[in-house]
Design an enzyme around this catalytic site. Structure first.
Site: not given
Ligand code: PLP
Length: 383
Positions: A71-72, A200, A324
């Protein structure tokens, strides 16, 4: 002791059906999908089948799906690619409650003299759409607004916001990492230009994601290299994980109509049970426009970390709304942006369920948590 996993917004367990379809790609089907010979060709077919499955879950055309590593990466690709394609006058309009995957590129752009507008939220975690309209009307921009918040589950009015972006000629991206598989999504009916998702969070493995890019969207590639993904993302494809993501999307589409209602009912039972038994407890965020699986509850006068620690000892996995970081127990940026008072912000806990949770597990949490809260409050200097 029971093991109860209620931290599905952090990550989900990989579905057994997903593991099964991935297996052959670690043994006999290990060819490079770009190869001309049959060994590659038979693998390439499976990538295209997975593309169809991902596209079907969100109402996209398969040609509009680009596989990424997470997602990142999808968020970075959308934001940085659109800013670069749009030229030096592009602004980035986003919100204060985005995930770090969006706030990180926003900070980077600001440090390089780009204009970044961060919209605030109210006490329920909601945006004021008129503020977005005002900002969007000021000139070219990419607007990046998450579909659903990972900490509170608050769902933004994406249809309305995307329509504003379209009216004002801005590019609209949504980080739908927490929404895909939990809410019905049909990009063919919405003026969304780009949408991020991550495997994931929907029972595929970590390390695979996708970006939906509407045909005609101006986007420079983020990973420069080979011709893969029609030149939109270089790098030999992660075939087993792509196949796994495809299967996870197919399963999500099958389960969504029934599971979202069942999971929401479990979440509501959990919330009502805890609020009834524990005094000085409140729910953070808009309870109407919210993901079906998420509840963020503040237990006043105690630290979230303490609650998590004792819950973990009792076999319950959830997460805390305070991070934290660098040794300080600062509440998260989302909770702070909502203006949650100090004594409640520090004791916020996120429960996030999935289709694998049961009513028995909810009962166990309702029975186990209140004595933990009582004990911690007896020790708290704030009570
Ligand atoms: N965007 C949101 C809203 C998320 O909750 C997350 C992960 O927690 C991400 C992006 C990032 O996804 P990834 O962990 O696949 O990089």
């Amino acid at each position: 002791m029971k093991n109860v996993y209620m931290d599905n917004n952090a990550t989900t367990g990989v579905a057994p059906e997903v593991v099964e379809v991935m297996q052959p790609f670690f043994s006999e089907l290990w060819g490079n999908p770009s190869s001309m010979h049959y060994f590659g060709g038979q693998v390439a077919r499976h990538i295209e089948a997975a593309r169809d499955q991902v596209a079907a879950l969100i109402g996209a055309d398969p040609s509009e799906i680009v596989f990424t590593s997470c997602g990142t990466e999808s968020d970075n690709m959308a934001i940085r690619g659109a800013l670069e394609a749009g030229g030096p006058h592009m602004r980035l309009i986003t919100t204060r409650v985005e995930h770090a995957a969006v706030l990180g590129p926003a900070r980077h752009y600001k440090e390089h003299d780009g204009v970044v507008v961060e919209l605030g939220v109210d006490a329920s975690g909601q945006l004021d759409p008129s503020e977005l309209r005002r900002e969007a009307a000021k000139g070219p921009a990419i607007i990046s607004v998450m579909w659903a918040n990972n900490e509170t589950g608050v769902v933004f009015p994406i249809e309305e916001l995307a329509a504003m972006a379209r009216d004002t000629g801005c590019v609209f991206h949504t980080d739908a990492v927490q929404a895909v598989g939990k809410l019905p999504i049909d990009v063919s009916q919405l003026p969304i230009d780009m949408l991020s998702l991550s495997g994931h969070k929907l029972h595929a493995p970590k390390g695979i994601g996708a970006l939906y890019v509407r045909k005609g969207t101006k986007l420079n590639p983020f990973l420069l290299g080979g011709h893969q993904e029609s030149g939109r993302r270089g790098g030999t494809e992660n075939v087993p994980y792509i196949v796994g993501l495809g299967k996870a999307c197919e399963l999500a589409a099958q389960h969504l109509p029934t599971e979202s209602t069942r999971v929401a009912a479990l979440r509501d039972t959990l919330e009502a049970g805890l609020l009834e038994v524990c005094p000085d407890t409140s729910v953070n965020g808009d309870r109407v426009n919210r993901l079906p699986n998420t509840s963020n509850i503040s237990f006043q006068f105690i630290e979230g970390e303490g609650i998590l620690y004792h819950m973990s000892d009792a076999g319950i996995a959830a997460s805390s709304g305070s991070a934290c970081t660098s040794g300080s127990l600062e509440p998260s940026h989302v909770i702070r942006a909502m203006g949650v008072p100090f004594t409640a912000a520090h004791g916020s806990i996120r429960f996030s369920l999935s289709r694998y949770n049961s009513a028995d597990e909810v009962d166990y949490v309702i029975k186990t948590l209140p004595p933990i809260v009582t004990r911690l409050r007896e020790l708290s200097p704030f009570v």
